[in-house]
Design a protein around this motif. Structure first.
Motif, PDB file in Angstrom:
ATOM      1  N   ALA A 263       0.796  -1.148   0.095  1.00 57.74           N
ATOM      2  CA  ALA A 263       0.035   0.166   0.036  1.00 57.74           C
ATOM      3  C   ALA A 263       1.073   1.259   0.058  1.00 57.74           C
ATOM      4  O   ALA A 263       0.443   2.143  -0.743  1.00 57.74           O
ATOM      5  CB  ALA A 263      -0.910  -0.092   1.027  1.00 57.74           C
ATOM      6  N   LYS A 264       1.841   1.065   0.659  1.00 55.89           N
ATOM      7  CA  LYS A 264       2.830   2.374   1.078  1.00 55.89           C
ATOM      8  C   LYS A 264       3.309   2.535  -0.544  1.00 55.89           C
ATOM      9  O   LYS A 264       3.711   3.671  -1.076  1.00 55.89           O
ATOM     10  CB  LYS A 264       4.086   2.107   1.756  1.00 55.89           C
ATOM     11  CG  LYS A 264       3.462   2.308   3.294  1.00 55.89           C
ATOM     12  CD  LYS A 264       4.542   2.020   4.134  1.00 55.89           C
ATOM     13  CE  LYS A 264       4.195   2.039   5.783  1.00 55.89           C
ATOM     14  NZ  LYS A 264       5.211   1.630   6.639  1.00 55.89           N
ATOM     15  N   ARG A 265       3.563   1.613  -1.373  1.00 54.95           N
ATOM     16  CA  ARG A 265       4.447   1.702  -2.406  1.00 54.95           C
ATOM     17  C   ARG A 265       3.448   2.059  -3.607  1.00 54.95           C
ATOM     18  O   ARG A 265       3.867   3.071  -4.610  1.00 54.95           O
ATOM     19  CB  ARG A 265       5.005   0.173  -3.175  1.00 54.95           C
ATOM     20  CG  ARG A 265       6.285  -0.220  -2.307  1.00 54.95           C
ATOM     21  CD  ARG A 265       6.692  -1.537  -3.232  1.00 54.95           C
ATOM     22  NE  ARG A 265       7.369  -2.279  -2.263  1.00 54.95           N
ATOM     23  CZ  ARG A 265       7.922  -3.577  -2.555  1.00 54.95           C
ATOM     24  NH1 ARG A 265       7.502  -4.140  -3.871  1.00 54.95           N
ATOM     25  NH2 ARG A 265       8.568  -4.322  -1.927  1.00 54.95           N
ATOM     26  N   LEU A 266       2.384   1.585  -3.561  1.00 60.06           N
ATOM     27  CA  LEU A 266       1.276   2.128  -4.379  1.00 60.06           C
ATOM     28  C   LEU A 266       1.132   3.878  -4.109  1.00 60.06           C
ATOM     29  O   LEU A 266       0.817   4.702  -5.214  1.00 60.06           O
ATOM     30  CB  LEU A 266      -0.234   1.511  -4.221  1.00 60.06           C
ATOM     31  CG  LEU A 266      -1.513   1.834  -5.013  1.00 60.06           C
ATOM     32  CD1 LEU A 266      -0.897   1.279  -6.541  1.00 60.06           C
ATOM     33  CD2 LEU A 266      -2.482   1.035  -4.814  1.00 60.06           C
ATOM     34  N   ALA A 267       0.995   4.295  -2.890  1.00 63.90           N
ATOM     35  CA  ALA A 267       0.886   5.556  -2.742  1.00 63.90           C
ATOM     36  C   ALA A 267       2.006   6.449  -3.218  1.00 63.90           C
ATOM     37  O   ALA A 267       1.675   7.497  -3.764  1.00 63.90           O
ATOM     38  CB  ALA A 267       0.780   5.780  -1.210  1.00 63.90           C
ATOM     39  N   LYS A 268       3.291   5.843  -3.162  1.00 65.85           N
ATOM     40  CA  LYS A 268       4.322   6.421  -3.767  1.00 65.85           C
ATOM     41  C   LYS A 268       4.219   6.597  -5.345  1.00 65.85           C
ATOM     42  O   LYS A 268       4.605   7.489  -5.999  1.00 65.85           O
ATOM     43  CB  LYS A 268       5.533   5.531  -3.343  1.00 65.85           C
ATOM     44  CG  LYS A 268       6.918   6.098  -3.884  1.00 65.85           C
ATOM     45  CD  LYS A 268       8.264   5.379  -3.450  1.00 65.85           C
ATOM     46  CE  LYS A 268       9.486   5.928  -4.180  1.00 65.85           C
ATOM     47  NZ  LYS A 268      10.615   5.123  -3.971  1.00 65.85           N
ATOM     48  N   ALA A 269       3.798   5.468  -5.732  1.00 66.19           N
ATOM     49  CA  ALA A 269       3.508   5.493  -7.188  1.00 66.19           C
ATOM     50  C   ALA A 269       2.471   6.455  -7.709  1.00 66.19           C
ATOM     51  O   ALA A 269       2.547   7.167  -8.829  1.00 66.19           O
ATOM     52  CB  ALA A 269       2.987   3.973  -7.749  1.00 66.19           C
ATOM     53  N   ASN A 270       1.511   6.729  -6.930  1.00 69.69           N
ATOM     54  CA  ASN A 270       0.576   7.570  -7.278  1.00 69.69           C
ATOM     55  C   ASN A 270       1.025   9.121  -7.217  1.00 69.69           C
ATOM     56  O   ASN A 270       0.898  10.014  -7.799  1.00 69.69           O
ATOM     57  CB  ASN A 270      -0.900   7.551  -6.465  1.00 69.69           C
ATOM     58  CG  ASN A 270      -1.696   8.419  -6.942  1.00 69.69           C
ATOM     59  OD1 ASN A 270      -2.271   8.167  -8.053  1.00 69.69           O
ATOM     60  ND2 ASN A 270      -2.497   9.223  -5.983  1.00 69.69           N
ATOM     61  N   ALA A 271       1.973   9.226  -6.199  1.00 64.58           N
ATOM     62  CA  ALA A 271       2.513  10.588  -5.939  1.00 64.58           C
ATOM     63  C   ALA A 271       3.451  11.200  -7.052  1.00 64.58           C
ATOM     64  O   ALA A 271       3.494  12.144  -7.642  1.00 64.58           O
ATOM     65  CB  ALA A 271       3.509  10.468  -4.628  1.00 64.58           C
TER      66      ALA A 271
END
Length: 239
Positions: free
Chosen positions: A87-95
């Motif tokens: 989930a943290k990686r996905l948030a990073k990808a979105n950023a």
């Protein structure tokens, strides 16, 4: 003022005070009911991705009839869950996506998936007359499990500032070489994909790869956070 009239005023005043005292200051807070399927995921340590990044959009295709099965196989599940690390990686990808492409954001089609649903998807391939030897190309064998079953994979696309998905050349869950990242140049030469469609896929791919996700060679929408062996060793399967 007569005594009877004074008593009447006093009586009405007391009734008014009593009514105010009985009225609660605030309406009672309604408790949100979490569906059992989500309770199970939360119990296994998974997190709702929108709690980390509310700007990520979610439209679970298997909670609708807009999927290759043609029916809702998720029932009450409407939120996308992943392992905390994923989930943290996905948030990073979105950023990263939003930084490089103003107005764009990720739209999640599928995330953590119970293994019981994996069996339903596997069996649904028979109705599409997919040869048994080719079934694993489109749905992981439920006896082994998919990375989705460990909360370590996500299916998604990119939407523009109006919430419209970018043209990726095929719909989600399209079966065939037109959806294969490994076949994009071949499909381009044959005129079956355009440069713009491939560029759109690369926008998604770049953000996801930079955040630590690996590209799937046969599905432009699917990304893995680790190998299946690693996921099985580190996390329990979601039943």
């Amino acid at each position: 003022m007569s005594r009877k009239f004074r008593f009447l005023i006093l009586f009405l005043l007391l009734c008014s005070i009593a009514g105010v005292a009985q009225k609660p200051d605030k309406e009672p807070i309604k408790k949100l009911t979490i569906p059992p399927i989500e309770q199970k995921m939360i119990g296994q340590g998974l997190v709702d991705i929108q709690k980390l990044d509310p700007s990520i959009k979610v439209e679970l295709k298997y909670s609708t009839t807009d999927n290759f099965v043609g029916k809702d196989v998720y029932g009450d599940l409407s939120r996308a869950y992943l392992q905390p690390e994923m989930a943290k990686r996905l948030a990073k990808a979105n950023a990263l996506l939003r930084k490089n492409h103003s107005g764009y954001t990720l739209l999640v089609y599928d995330a953590a998936r119970p293994n019981s649903v994996q069996y339903a998807l596997w069996d649904a391939l028979d109705n599409l007359k997919i040869p048994a030897k080719n079934k694993k190309m489109y749905v992981a064998d439920p006896k082994i499990g998919s990375n989705h079953n460990f909360g370590c994979a996500v299916d998604l696309t990119v939407v523009d500032e109006n919430g419209k998905p970018l043209d990726m050349g095929t719909k989600y869950d399209f079966f065939g070489p037109l959806a294969y990242p490994r076949s994009e140049q071949e499909m381009l030469k044959k005129g079956k994909l355009t440069i713009q469609q491939i560029n759109n896929r690369q926008i998604l791919r770049k953000a996801m790869n930079q955040a630590g996700f690996a590209t799937n060679t046969t599905e432009w929408w699917h990304f893995d956070g680790m190998s299946k062996a690693q996921a099985r060793a580190k996390y329990g399967m979601i039943k």
